[in-house]
Design an enzyme around this catalytic site. Structure first.
Site, PDB file in Angstrom:
ATOM      1  N   LYS A  54      -3.534  -2.908   1.970  1.00 11.05           N
ATOM      2  CA  LYS A  54      -2.738  -2.064   2.870  1.00 11.05           C
ATOM      3  C   LYS A  54      -2.128  -2.918   3.975  1.00 11.05           C
ATOM      4  O   LYS A  54      -0.944  -2.773   4.296  1.00 11.05           O
ATOM      5  CB  LYS A  54      -3.614  -0.965   3.486  1.00 11.05           C
ATOM      6  CG  LYS A  54      -3.898   0.186   2.524  1.00 11.05           C
ATOM      7  CD  LYS A  54      -4.985   1.131   3.029  1.00 11.05           C
ATOM      8  CE  LYS A  54      -5.363   2.113   1.922  1.00 11.05           C
ATOM      9  NZ  LYS A  54      -6.580   2.889   2.219  1.00 11.05           N
ATOM     10  N   GLN A  98     -10.663   4.119   6.781  1.00 10.35           N
ATOM     11  CA  GLN A  98     -10.996   3.937   5.369  1.00 10.35           C
ATOM     12  C   GLN A  98     -12.308   4.651   5.032  1.00 10.35           C
ATOM     13  O   GLN A  98     -13.311   4.493   5.730  1.00 10.35           O
ATOM     14  CB  GLN A  98     -11.096   2.432   5.056  1.00 10.35           C
ATOM     15  CG  GLN A  98     -11.322   2.091   3.601  1.00 10.35           C
ATOM     16  CD  GLN A  98     -10.122   2.402   2.708  1.00 10.35           C
ATOM     17  OE1 GLN A  98      -8.990   2.460   3.157  1.00 10.35           O
ATOM     18  NE2 GLN A  98     -10.383   2.620   1.437  1.00 10.35           N
ATOM     19  N   ASP A 121      -2.901   9.913   6.219  1.00  8.14           N
ATOM     20  CA  ASP A 121      -3.674  10.196   5.001  1.00  8.14           C
ATOM     21  C   ASP A 121      -3.538  11.656   4.580  1.00  8.14           C
ATOM     22  O   ASP A 121      -3.818  12.002   3.427  1.00  8.14           O
ATOM     23  CB  ASP A 121      -5.166   9.943   5.254  1.00  8.14           C
ATOM     24  CG  ASP A 121      -5.665   8.611   4.713  1.00  8.14           C
ATOM     25  OD1 ASP A 121      -5.110   8.139   3.703  1.00  8.14           O
ATOM     26  OD2 ASP A 121      -6.624   8.076   5.297  1.00  8.14           O
TER      27      ASP A 121
END
Ligand code: GUN
Length: 291
Positions: A54, A98, A121
């Site tokens: 990422k 994460q 997200d």
């Protein structure tokens, strides 16, 4: 094999190129690049790999990355304090913590602490509610990537029979909502569904996100159907999806491979969501159709 292979890697690469062009235009207009903060807690090797890729993608797109690594022993309060600081940071357009988090931390407490308007997200319940009710928000990256591949392959999805196998908050449920938004007739099946084969065999679109290696058999697939395999299962034979690829590829019209199908789309859509957030927050008009 008769099915066309849906090249998610190539699609994601092209999308990332278009995003990079728009990042340049945004930075010129706003006086700063879009910013994405990524928080990694502990040293889970798979998470470390994801976070590294990422970070690389963010840099390649011309965005600013803010990486925060915290020890596995960090307290929930300290993690929440970092999220609060990122919520308040004007240069941060997107925040990604994460998952999974260490077991002493309540994941829900963390994902609900993120400002919904920086939740790239799309995991915050406010964004799940916005998606379910047709409001603007953030859509989880993996299912949105699947819909992009489906639209690229099939064009208008109106009236098609779609089966989603899997009911997670991250993939299955938002995938079903997105397909409803595309005017598909949607069935949500899962690991406890009775007679799964009789449901899958009716579908024009099969989205497998159940997390069980090769559970969806090739014999179940309707000839010509489009098969999207979200599964990434590590087995003795290497990485396999949730679909019996060889069997399904002999009857489907098109199918995503594992790896190289859905996987690369997730990061590309994360960049897209961050770009979208930056435009909204800076109140700069945004041409979504260009992506
Ligand atoms: N862990 C595995 N995939 C994801 C993802 O897309 N977002 C976050 N936050 N954690 C993950």
């Amino acid at each position: 094999m008769s099915a066309d292979i849906i090249d998610g890697k190539a699609f994601a690469l092209a999308l990332r190129g278009r995003i990079a062009d728009q990042v340049t235009a945004f930075a010129a207009a706003a006086g700063r690049p879009p910013g994405l903060a990524v928080v990694l807690v502990g040293d889970d090797p798979a998470s470390a790999v994801y976070v590294r890729s990422k970070g690389k993608a963010v840099k390649e797109a011309g965005m600013e990355g803010f990486e925060h690594r915290l020890p596995a022993t960090v307290s929930q309060d300290d993690l929440l304090a970092l999220v609060d600081a990122l919520n308040a940071d004007v240069n941060v357009d997107g925040i990604l913590v994460q998952l999974p988090l260490p077991s002493h931390i309540d994941e829900r407490a963390v994902t609900t602490r993120i400002d919904p308007d920086k939740d790239v997200d799309g995991f915050h319940p406010v964004n799940a509610g916005r998606l379910a009710t047709g409001l603007e928000g953030f859509v989880p990256c993996t299912p949105l990537g699947c819909v992009m591949l489906l639209r690229d392959r099939l064009g208008d999805l109106t009236g098609l029979d779609a089966v989603v196998i899997g009911r997670s908050n991250i993939v299955g449920k938002p995938m079903a909502q997105l397909l409803i938004r595309e005017s598909c007739t949607v069935t949500v099946a899962h690991s406890r569904t009775k007679d799964l084969s009789s449901i899958v065999c009716r579908a024009d679109i099969v989205v497998a996100a159940v997390g069980r290696p090769e559970m969806i058999r090739g014999e179940w697939i309707k000839p010509g159907a489009t098969v999207i395999d979200v599964g990434i299962n590590r087995t003795e034979d290497g990485l396999v999806g949730d679909v019996d690829f060889a069997g399904a590829a002999s009857v489907a019209g098109a199918i995503t491979p594992v790896p190289g199908g859905v996987g690369p789309m997730t990061i590309a859509v994360l960049l897209r969501n961050t770009l979208l957030s930056a435009h909204r927050r800076a109140q700069i008009p945004y041409d979504r159709d260009a992506l």
